[in-house]
Scaffold this active site. Structure first.
Site, short mmCIF file in Angstrom:
data_model
loop_
_atom_site.label_atom_id
_atom_site.label_comp_id
_atom_site.label_asym_id
_atom_site.label_seq_id
_atom_site.Cartn_x
_atom_site.Cartn_y
_atom_site.Cartn_z
N ASP A 81 -10.73 -0.30 -12.54
CA ASP A 81 -10.87 0.73 -13.81
C ASP A 81 -11.45 1.45 -13.88
O ASP A 81 -12.32 1.89 -13.77
CB ASP A 81 -12.43 -0.93 -13.58
CG ASP A 81 -12.37 -0.97 -15.42
OD1 ASP A 81 -11.63 -0.33 -16.12
OD2 ASP A 81 -12.97 -1.13 -16.10
N ASP A 83 -10.40 -4.54 -23.48
CA ASP A 83 -10.90 -5.53 -23.83
C ASP A 83 -11.22 -6.82 -24.38
O ASP A 83 -10.57 -6.67 -25.74
CB ASP A 83 -11.82 -4.84 -22.73
CG ASP A 83 -12.92 -4.66 -21.76
OD1 ASP A 83 -11.67 -4.65 -20.79
OD2 ASP A 83 -13.95 -3.90 -21.70
#
Length: 668
Positions: free
Chosen positions: A418, A468
């Site tokens: 990430d 997200d």
């Protein structure tokens, strides 16, 4: 005094008494939990800009207000107990100069304020809107940001005048949580993937997932040398050295009958021949994840029957990482995860797989040890921990090889990697994982640039296509309904990833709470992810699943669409009268079709909000319009019900933001 006059006097005094008793007070918007009212994706912050800086517009500083980024949606339930909304609106001085922003205040479907286009440097505009009787209030900032960052604007000095100290609530989500999928029968049914890939010489872990009454016994005909089957658990393990495609016949038997399914076991260079299906801990527990919660999730996956429907992965997100060490000088688990290898082995014995999180940056987004350092030994001293955000970049010394070897030794099956993605970092970890001695699913996150999609296909097993996700229709729409341009690149071994599923109780930006998606939106959510061949990762505590959410996650015909061996993503073929038609070809020659009532979302300011008066839409699906000619046997996938044979069209009702999910089987 006449009776009529007396009644008028009584009414006057009653009205005056009521008016006097209903005191009003001012309520600053930045004193509210602003994130809980946000239905957009980017940050919403009180008393600062969305970047956390001082609010400055046209050179003037403001101590009060709410800063937002890009298109922003704030929705409040006022129940008629507010009298006024006031604010100063404009683009923040640290925003982007050329982008026009447009501010709207909307009450009960009526536009009460429209700023017109505003740009950086414009004087803030006054907002003063009466709200008497308004039940639902929407604050919208509309920006066509095209993915650009630092799109900052502000609701400065924003406040509500309310009666009797009323506190605004989030929009009610009380629609009926209707269950469509019938219970699974007692007879066996095999639900695991019909194709599986592994690398020669690397460990294989494949579970025959089957519903039906227990006890159940399993068999597998045609297993290659090196693999063995546990007949009681259905767990296939071992290693295969010889390359090739092996035709295996799986069987599950119980007291009520037996079921068989063919499995193509492909030993070669490709893994992840179907999208991963499992659980990720971030939207459940965020930084509070620990060993006990992970084990509880794995046990719940089995106890609640999800594993029988093919749910496999238990993925630990950010916040497990401790200091470097061990024989590889790799990231070690922190104090929340004692006996790490023992935990992994326990989960494997349940027939499940285990994933972890890392990053090529010096620190992760949650502030834990990353995969690089500016110190040769990879140390993580107090000086870094004291200012973690300052180290969100890739350091001079990188440890991909060491970390990959450690993951393989622990038995890890999945890595979520990430950061703000760059190709060199992605490639280094890709090489390290392939040389680790274990097949580890490689997922990169977040917001992979579309311009490099061919690199993501080449290097990874899945790549996050956007930011997200949040539990709102807007976020779901941006994350999934806009993926048509990515569709040609998805396929066996490399999947478009719109992020975790936003069902059940989630912590997307606020404390654990029930998803804000309506039941109709949740059916659309699961349907579209399956049509897209997207990874299906549950984002809520599994042990807290209620009957409605569990039913959403255990429809085997829906999961089968996602796990189809052909691996084609659905395409958006048409949009007619607010209904999108998505079509996905399947390996057996049939088609999966999703008819989504998106309600013209995004086309008007009012469409960004839920007003509580939405209705279903009648729609006629014309097969010829999407290139389907001939006769088809039509099946309602959610109800698992055959509807008959159609040739030209099919008429149905589609609930607002809901779906009709069909499967069409050609008739000769």
């Amino acid at each position: 005094m006449t009776k009529r006059l007396a009644r008028l006097v009584i009414c006057f005094f009653y009205s005056a008494t009521v008016a006097f008793s209903q005191t009003t007070s001012s309520l600053w918007l930045d004193d509210l939990p602003t994130k809980s009212f946000s239905e957009g994706i980017p940050a919403v912050l009180p008393k600062t800009t969305a970047a956390g800086d001082s609010i400055v517009m046209h050179g003037t500083y403001f101590n009060r207000g709410v800063g937002v980024n890009a298109t922003s949606i704030l929705a409040f339930f006022l129940d008629g107990k507010a009298t006024e909304f006031t604010a100063l609106v404009g683009v923040d001085d640290k925003g982007i100069k050329e982008l026009p922003h447009r501010f709207y205040v909307i009450g009960d479907r009526k536009i009460l304020f429209d700023s017109g286009d505003m740009r950086l440097g414009d004087e803030p505009k006054n907002v003063a809107v009466p709200l008497n009787g308004i039940k639902r209030l929407g604050l919208l900032v509309k920006v066509d940001d095209a993915g650009r960052t630092k799109v900052y604007s502000n609701w400065a000095n924003a406040r509500l005048v309310v009666r009797d100290n009323y506190l605004p609530q989030t929009i009610p989500n009380t629609d009926e949580r209707y269950i469509l999928t019938p219970p699974t029968p007692k007879t066996p049914k095999i639900n695991s993937a019909r194709v599986f890939g592994a690398t020669p010489g690397n460990p294989v872990l494949y579970t025959i997932a089957a519903t039906g009454e227990r006890p159940m016994r399993f068999s597998a005909k045609g297993l290659p040398a090196g693999l063995s089957l546990d007949v009681q658990t259905g767990l296939i393990t071992g290693k295969v050295v010889q390359r090739g495609t092996y035709k295996v016949t799986l069987t599950a038997r119980n007291a009520f009958g037996q079921a068989t399914q063919n499995l193509n076991l492909k030993i070669g260079d490709a893994i992840a021949l179907t999208p991963p299906i499992g659980w990720n801990g971030w939207n459940s527990w965020a930084r509070n994840i620990d060993r006990e919660k992970v084990i509880a999730s794995a046990k719940a996956m089995v106890r609640m029957g999800l594993s029988q429907h093919g749910w496999t992965y238990i993925n630990i997100d950010d916040a497990w990482q401790g200091q470097r060490g061990g024989k590889f000088n790799a990231i070690q688990p922190n104090e929340k995860f004692p006996k790490f290898r023992e935990m992994v082995d326990f989960i494997h014995r349940l027939g499940l797989k285990v994933g972890v999180y890392s990053t090529p940056m010096i620190t992760s987004y949650a502030g834990y040890v990353g995969g690089s350092s500016n110190l040769k030994d990879g140390g993580f001293p107090d000086s870094i921990q004291a200012n973690k955000r300052a180290f969100r970049y890739v350091g001079n010394y990188r440890f991909e090889t060491q970390d990959a070897r450690q993951l393989a030794e622990w038995g890890i099956d999945y890595l979520k990697y990430d950061w703000r993605i760059d190709v060199p970092s992605a490639e280094r970890m890709s090489v390290a994982l392939k040389n680790s001695g274990r097949d580890i699913f490689y997922s990169i996150s977040n917001s992979a640039p579309f311009a490099s999609v061919t690199d993501w296909v080449r290097l990874t097993n899945s790549y996050r296509t956007g930011p997200d996700i949040r539990d709102s229709w807007n976020s779901l729409y941006v994350s999934a309904f806009t993926l048509d341009k990515w569709a040609p690149y998805a396929g066996p071994g490399h999947w478009n990833d719109p992020d975790m599923m936003i069902l059940g109780n989630v912590t997307t930006g606020t404390q654990l709470h029930p998803t804000r998606l309506t039941p109709d939106e949740q059916y659309s959510h699961v349907s579209l992810f399956s049509l897209l061949s997207a990874p299906l990762l549950i984002g809520c505590p599994i042990e807290q699943l209620d009957a409605f959410t569990l039913n959403l996650l255990t429809n085997d015909e829906v999961i089968e669409i996602d796990q189809d061996p052909l691996g084609k993503s659905a395409r958006l073929l048409r949009e007619e009268n607010g209904v999108q038609i998505w079509l996905k070809p399947l390996e057996d020659g049939s088609f999966a079709v999703g008819l989504f009532n998106i309600g013209d979302f995004g086309k008007t300011p009012e469409s960004y909000f839920r007003w509580g008066d939405e209705t279903a839409k009648s729609f006629t699906f014309d097969l010829a319009n999407v290139g389907l000619n001939g006769h088809y046997r039509l099946r309602d996938v959610w109800r698992q019900k055959t509807l008959g044979v159609v040739e030209t069209s099919f008429k149905t009702e589609i609930r607002h933001h809901g779906v009709v999910l069909l499967r069409l089987f050609p008739k000769k």
